[in-house]
Design a protein around this motif. Structure first.
Motif, PDB file in Angstrom:
ATOM      1  N   LEU A 202       0.805  -1.250   0.141  1.00  0.00           N
ATOM      2  CA  LEU A 202      -0.042  -0.025   0.077  1.00  0.00           C
ATOM      3  C   LEU A 202       0.898   1.303  -0.077  1.00  0.00           C
ATOM      4  N   ALA A 203       1.936   1.219   0.819  1.00  0.00           N
ATOM      5  CA  ALA A 203       2.881   2.270   0.782  1.00  0.00           C
ATOM      6  C   ALA A 203       3.513   2.539  -0.578  1.00  0.00           C
ATOM      7  N   LEU A 204       3.775   1.646  -1.243  1.00  0.00           N
ATOM      8  CA  LEU A 204       4.410   1.686  -2.710  1.00  0.00           C
ATOM      9  C   LEU A 204       3.177   2.252  -3.640  1.00  0.00           C
ATOM     10  N   LEU A 205       2.159   1.884  -3.298  1.00  0.00           N
ATOM     11  CA  LEU A 205       0.837   2.461  -4.211  1.00  0.00           C
ATOM     12  C   LEU A 205       0.734   3.840  -3.914  1.00  0.00           C
ATOM     13  N   ALA A 206       0.831   4.439  -2.691  1.00  0.00           N
ATOM     14  CA  ALA A 206       0.789   5.566  -2.416  1.00  0.00           C
ATOM     15  C   ALA A 206       1.596   6.584  -2.922  1.00  0.00           C
ATOM     16  N   LEU A 207       2.876   5.952  -3.492  1.00  0.00           N
ATOM     17  CA  LEU A 207       3.946   6.849  -3.850  1.00  0.00           C
ATOM     18  C   LEU A 207       3.486   7.099  -5.355  1.00  0.00           C
ATOM     19  N   GLN A 208       2.670   6.330  -5.930  1.00  0.00           N
ATOM     20  CA  GLN A 208       2.394   6.582  -7.326  1.00  0.00           C
ATOM     21  C   GLN A 208       1.044   7.356  -7.625  1.00  0.00           C
ATOM     22  N   LEU A 209       0.390   7.758  -6.657  1.00  0.00           N
ATOM     23  CA  LEU A 209      -0.498   8.556  -6.507  1.00  0.00           C
ATOM     24  C   LEU A 209      -0.574   9.812  -7.653  1.00  0.00           C
ATOM     25  N   GLY A 210      -1.664  10.257  -8.279  1.00  0.00           N
ATOM     26  CA  GLY A 210      -1.448  11.313  -8.918  1.00  0.00           C
ATOM     27  C   GLY A 210      -2.349  11.633 -10.026  1.00  0.00           C
ATOM     28  N   THR A 211      -2.898  10.489 -10.718  1.00  0.00           N
ATOM     29  CA  THR A 211      -4.041  10.550 -11.482  1.00  0.00           C
ATOM     30  C   THR A 211      -5.113   9.764 -10.970  1.00  0.00           C
ATOM     31  N   ILE A 212      -6.229  10.038 -11.916  1.00  0.00           N
ATOM     32  CA  ILE A 212      -7.553   9.264 -11.420  1.00  0.00           C
ATOM     33  C   ILE A 212      -7.465   7.831 -11.245  1.00  0.00           C
ATOM     34  N   VAL A 213      -6.913   7.293 -12.258  1.00  0.00           N
ATOM     35  CA  VAL A 213      -6.551   5.872 -12.314  1.00  0.00           C
ATOM     36  C   VAL A 213      -6.048   5.298 -11.099  1.00  0.00           C
ATOM     37  N   THR A 214      -4.632   5.943 -10.975  1.00  0.00           N
ATOM     38  CA  THR A 214      -3.923   5.276  -9.907  1.00  0.00           C
ATOM     39  C   THR A 214      -4.697   5.461  -8.428  1.00  0.00           C
ATOM     40  N   GLY A 215      -5.342   6.745  -8.366  1.00  0.00           N
ATOM     41  CA  GLY A 215      -6.175   6.968  -7.147  1.00  0.00           C
ATOM     42  C   GLY A 215      -7.132   5.757  -6.993  1.00  0.00           C
ATOM     43  N   ILE A 216      -8.211   5.558  -8.082  1.00  0.00           N
ATOM     44  CA  ILE A 216      -9.010   4.540  -7.949  1.00  0.00           C
ATOM     45  C   ILE A 216      -8.292   3.194  -7.385  1.00  0.00           C
ATOM     46  N   GLY A 217      -7.350   2.645  -8.160  1.00  0.00           N
ATOM     47  CA  GLY A 217      -6.461   1.745  -7.719  1.00  0.00           C
ATOM     48  C   GLY A 217      -6.053   1.675  -6.184  1.00  0.00           C
ATOM     49  N   PHE A 218      -5.555   2.778  -5.778  1.00  0.00           N
ATOM     50  CA  PHE A 218      -5.167   2.798  -4.397  1.00  0.00           C
ATOM     51  C   PHE A 218      -6.171   2.680  -3.541  1.00  0.00           C
ATOM     52  N   VAL A 219      -7.534   3.501  -3.703  1.00  0.00           N
ATOM     53  CA  VAL A 219      -8.652   3.188  -2.908  1.00  0.00           C
ATOM     54  C   VAL A 219      -9.051   1.768  -2.782  1.00  0.00           C
ATOM     55  N   LEU A 220      -9.209   1.058  -3.827  1.00  0.00           N
ATOM     56  CA  LEU A 220      -9.518  -0.219  -4.310  1.00  0.00           C
ATOM     57  C   LEU A 220      -8.671  -1.282  -3.207  1.00  0.00           C
ATOM     58  N   ALA A 221      -7.327  -1.071  -3.362  1.00  0.00           N
ATOM     59  CA  ALA A 221      -6.300  -1.789  -2.566  1.00  0.00           C
ATOM     60  C   ALA A 221      -6.714  -1.668  -1.148  1.00  0.00           C
ATOM     61  N   VAL A 222      -6.872  -0.410  -0.875  1.00  0.00           N
ATOM     62  CA  VAL A 222      -7.146  -0.186   0.749  1.00  0.00           C
ATOM     63  C   VAL A 222      -8.470  -0.909   1.131  1.00  0.00           C
ATOM     64  N   LEU A 223      -9.465  -0.683   0.216  1.00  0.00           N
ATOM     65  CA  LEU A 223     -10.678  -1.302   0.614  1.00  0.00           C
ATOM     66  C   LEU A 223     -10.517  -2.789   0.557  1.00  0.00           C
ATOM     67  N   GLY A 224      -9.985  -3.354  -0.408  1.00  0.00           N
ATOM     68  CA  GLY A 224      -9.648  -4.827  -0.434  1.00  0.00           C
ATOM     69  C   GLY A 224      -8.940  -5.280   0.987  1.00  0.00           C
ATOM     70  N   ALA A 225      -8.066  -4.723   1.154  1.00  0.00           N
ATOM     71  CA  ALA A 225      -7.322  -5.025   2.463  1.00  0.00           C
ATOM     72  C   ALA A 225      -8.262  -5.087   3.565  1.00  0.00           C
ATOM     73  N   LEU A 226      -8.997  -3.930   3.869  1.00  0.00           N
ATOM     74  CA  LEU A 226      -9.620  -4.128   5.031  1.00  0.00           C
ATOM     75  C   LEU A 226     -10.886  -5.009   4.914  1.00  0.00           C
ATOM     76  N   THR A 227     -11.332  -5.225   3.593  1.00  0.00           N
ATOM     77  CA  THR A 227     -12.597  -6.237   3.513  1.00  0.00           C
ATOM     78  C   THR A 227     -11.870  -7.637   3.820  1.00  0.00           C
ATOM     79  N   ALA A 228     -10.716  -7.818   3.332  1.00  0.00           N
ATOM     80  CA  ALA A 228      -9.923  -9.143   3.769  1.00  0.00           C
ATOM     81  C   ALA A 228     -10.014  -9.255   5.272  1.00  0.00           C
ATOM     82  N   TRP A 229      -9.459  -8.350   5.755  1.00  0.00           N
ATOM     83  CA  TRP A 229      -9.656  -8.733   7.300  1.00  0.00           C
ATOM     84  C   TRP A 229     -10.716  -8.775   7.998  1.00  0.00           C
ATOM     85  N   TRP A 230     -11.770  -8.105   7.547  1.00  0.00           N
ATOM     86  CA  TRP A 230     -13.178  -8.030   8.228  1.00  0.00           C
ATOM     87  C   TRP A 230     -13.667  -9.673   7.729  1.00  0.00           C
TER      88      TRP A 230
END
Lengths: 503, 336
Positions: B208-236
């Motif tokens: 997730l930290a690596l992804l955070a370094l790549q933020l800047g466009t809409i696409v990368t932003g969506i990917g990052f948010v989805l990754a965070v949500l995926g991680a939380l969902t997996a834990w849940w």
């Protein structure tokens, strides 16, 4: 050693090693699929025993072929990045196709076959065996088509100084590829044939025969070994005939496509008409002036091998060097990318001892393999087994002869790859002008010699250890015989939860 | 959309597919010594991936092959720059591949222990090496104008390499735990679940930290948010005992990571950190339109088939495996 030499040693080592596993995998895969088919159709126990026994040895070998194959896919980029960038538009396609079309089928259906004995319907399970074995043959076609483009570039034009694909059908239908493929497949069956004969003869001759269920040399397994000898012996013979025919066609093509390679195969210094075929040479064939070599020859045979008649002239190394220099230049271009080779004279003569002896060892060892197989076939015909001297020496000789077709394959590839030097992409005499590449231009510029040396040593060491392990395991399973792969059933409890096969 | 863009997306897909599939089998490999207790449990773990690991690994070969065919310079310059890590990856893959097959072929605890060590190490090195390579590919590599590495083998490493290496390693381990929970039963399953619940999020942090370094466009932003949500969902979901859903949620994490990483690389395939060296764009690196067309036909016919029969093989081996399924070890005895 400079970078180029280390990179070449690495390619040679990893590729020759990989190709020790490949022919056995291809040949044995098809045979095992055939054995399983025979079992399903006849229900005879000996065919099940054959499927299980040879299948187990196949798996031990398959694993090594798979893992050493990954290196092949990567090392074009690792060691030969300039080559990869130069030819990528053409060469990458068959490589990618090999993965997408063949490797996926191979790996998936192999897994299904190994673990699916109790999970799939018998016919579906058999279909998996055919799927992965035919995929191994398919993968051979793609990779040989890629290699053949380096031997005889076709289906490409020059755009901005780089070859560009114009016809994938020309690349996949390259006559060089068609014959090389058939030759390689015949070589694979020669390997499998000798493998079957050597091991089965040894098993057949084993002492300590009993009916005991766990005896590795059981009386009841004799039909299995006899059937294996018969299959292997006939296969060796057919494969050898196919090797001669395809090899002859390949040779005739090579006399047109890479005359220097064929002159080097003969260490033919001076142009001859009619040209004689050298059976064996005494002295140092390394020098291209023939000064110190005495060669035993068959008159006019080389003319026949090259052109199908007994009189046509065959060009010698000396004349060819002049032709090559006139056509492709006498010195490497003064390009800094060539490193120490920049501006140096080009040596168009391949390593003559390697090509000359490689060619003869290929043919000689191939012949030796089939000779022993056929002898074993004859001596064990109709339930016989020779007494005395022959009976004593047949098993060790047949076991040793397993090595012959393996080595013949290696020498064949060493000959054909070393015979192409100094080119990595050999010029096609009737192709696009200038579409060729010197091996010295192909190596990765950014990688250091130290890195390459490290990887050569690391790979060679790991390969050496794993080679010992593979031979050790195969020996162990060979000794254990049929009970080693078909354990006598302890309980007939069909409700058991246990898997039919587990690692 | 030009075919070169299609192939860039396809290669992003094959790499992501590779990380998804072999991610969990690397994870399982890492757990063979750590999670399993006793040889039978180890065999349970190995056998959960036994029929499928080889098919998973072909995704790596195809990723490399597709790069070679569609973007030769991307393939050649990236691999040559990452020479040493890739050689280590190859050695690890060689060892681990034969280890699965060979470990049970001799009835001897030391033999098995040796191969288990090979499996463990062989499952740790590849995610590190491949993660470092992919991370650095996105962050930038010291390349000259011809695409050749500048400096020594060590000069390619950056923060991106570190996060990429740890990111893929952590993801693989988390995914391996989820896969173990999904494919085994009894104690082994409970242990895997417990570990995933406890450490799952931490294992995903480097990625997730690596992804955070790549933020800047809409696409990368969506990917990052989805990754965070995926991680939380997996834990849940793993906390709720839903192994399949946790496994799938982790799949979303790696898919989203693929979107962000390759999305941030686009429209380039190679970015140089050397001043004045322009990046190599997707269009410049692409093979000729004809080559791409040929490859597109092949991919169009083969890819659906691959997906179908690989999915079928997972279906055939869908049952959970437990200690009770493992047959007695059967290896030939030493020479009598």
């Amino acid at each position: 050693m400079d970078k180029l030499e280390i990179a070449r040693w690495q390619f040679g080592t990893t590729t020759v090693y990989h190709f020790l596993m490949v022919p056995l995998t291809i040949g044995l895969s098809i045979l095992v699929a055939g054995m399983q088919t025979a079992w399903l159709r006849t229900g005879k126990e000996k065919y099940l025993a054959m499927t299980k026994f040879w299948g187990k040895l196949l798996m031990i070998n398959f694993a090594m072929g798979v893992v050493t194959g990954i290196v092949q896919e990567f090392q074009f980029g690792l060691n030969w990045s300039s080559y990869s960038k130069f030819v990528g538009d053409i060469f990458g396609a068959p490589l990618a196709m090999e993965g997408i079309v063949a490797f996926f089928i191979e790996s998936t259906f192999l897994g299904l076959w190994i673990f699916g004995w109790d999970k799939l319907a018998p016919k579906v399970h058999l279909a998996c065996a055919w799927a992965f074995s035919l995929a191994t043959v398919g993968s051979a076609y793609f990779i040989i088509a890629a290699n053949s483009w380096m031997q005889h570039p076709v289906g490409a034009k020059f755009v901005d100084g780089k070859p560009q694909l114009t016809s994938i059908f020309a690349v996949l239908g390259n006559n060089t590829a068609v014959w090389a493929f058939l030759h390689a497949i015949a070589g694979a069956f020669a390997v499998a044939g000798s493998f079957l004969v050597g091991i089965a003869v040894w098993q057949l001759a084993r002492k300590r025969r009993s009916e005991r269920a766990d005896d590795p040399a059981r009386e009841q397994d004799r039909p299995t070994w006899r059937a294996s000898i018969k299959l292997g012996g006939i296969l060796s013979l057919v494969a050898f005939a196919a090797l001669l025919l395809t090899g002859d066609s390949q040779g005739k093509l090579m006399f047109q496509q890479q005359p220097m390679k064929m002159a080097a195969a003969e260490a033919l210094c001076k142009t001859e008409a009619p040209a004689s075929f050298s059976i064996i040479a005494i002295g140092d064939v390394a020098r291209s002036d023939c000064e110190s070599v005495k060669s035993f020859t068959v008159p006019a045979l080389l003319s026949f091998l090259a052109h199908n008649d007994f009189s046509t002239e065959v060009k010698g190394v000396g004349d060819l060097v002049g032709q090559y220099e006139a056509k492709y230049g006498s010195h490497y271009p003064n390009d800094p990318a060539l490193g120490e080779y920049a501006g140096k004279p080009i040596d168009y003569v391949p390593n003559l001892p390697v090509t000359y002896w490689g060619f003869r060892l290929m043919i000689g060892l191939g012949g030796l393999g089939v000779l022993v197989s056929v002898a074993a076939l004859w001596l064990t015909r109709k339930g016989r087994y020779p007494r005395g001297f022959l009976g004593k020496w047949l098993p060790p000789v047949a076991l040793l002869a397993i090595a012959a077709p393996f080595l013949a394959n290696s020498f064949g590839w060493i000959f054909t790859e070393m015979g192409r030097q100094p080119f990595v992409v050999a010029p096609n005499p009737t192709g696009v002008d200038g579409m060729f590449m010197y091996t010295a231009q192909a190596v990765s510029p950014g990688v250091t010699a130290g890195e390459m040396l490290f990887s050569l040593i690391a790979l060679a060491s790991v390969y050496l250890v794993l080679g010992v392990v593979e031979v050790f395991l195969i020996t162990r399973y060979v000794r254990a015989g049929i009970p080693g792969v078909l354990p006598p059933k302890v309980d007939e409890d069909s409700d058991s939860d246990e898997l039919a096969f587990a690692y | 959309m030009g075919l070169h863009i299609f192939w860039f997306c396809l290669i992003a897909l094959t790499w992501t597919g590779y990380l998804f599939l072999e991610g969990f089998d690397f994870g399982v490999g890492m757990l063979v010594r750590g999670l399993a207790r006793g040889d039978t449990e180890r065999r349970v773990l190995v056998n959960t991936i036994g029929p499928v690991w080889d098919g998973n690994e072909v995704w790596l070969i195809v990723s490399a092959g597709a790069m070679f065919a569609a973007f030769p310079a991307w393939y050649a310059d990236l691999f040559a720059a990452f020479y040493v890590p890739l050689i280590l990856v190859l050695l690890a893959l060689i060892g681990r591949g034969v280890a699965f097959d060979y470990r049970g072929k001799v009835e001897n605890p030391r033999w098995r222990a040796a191969w288990d060590a090979v499996i463990t190490i062989g499952s740790i090195i590849p995610p590190l090496g491949i993660g470092a390579m992919l991370g650095t590919n996105v962050g930038g590599i010291p390349l000259d104008a011809q695409g050749n590495r500048v400096g020594s083998a060590l000069d390619v490493f950056s923060l991106h390499s570190l996060l990429g290496a740890l990111g893929v390693l952590g993801f693989s381990l988390a995914h391996g735990l989820a896969y173990t929970a999904l494919k085994t039963e009894g104690e082994l399953r409970e242990r895997a679940r417990r570990l995933l619940r406890r450490y799952g999020i931490a294992l995903l942090l480097p990625l997730l930290a690596l992804l955070a370094l790549q933020l800047g466009t809409i696409v990368t932003g969506i990917g990052f948010v989805l990754a965070v949500l995926g991680a939380l969902t997996a834990w849940w979901r793993t906390s709720a005992g839903r192994d399949g859903q946790a496994f799938a949620a982790l799949g979303v994490v790696i898919a989203a990571a693929g979107v962000t990483l390759f999305g941030s690389l686009f429209p380039n395939v190679l970015v140089s950190t050397v001043e004045g060296v322009p990046p190599l764009s997707v269009a410049e690196a692409a093979s000729s339109p004809y080559t791409l067309e040929v490859m597109t036909w092949i991919a169009a016919f083969a890819t659906p088939a691959v997906l179908i029969y690989q999915a079928w093989s997972y279906w055939v081996f869908r049952k959970r495996i437990g200690v009770r399924h493992i047959p007695a070890a059967h290896a030939p005895k030493a020479a009598a």
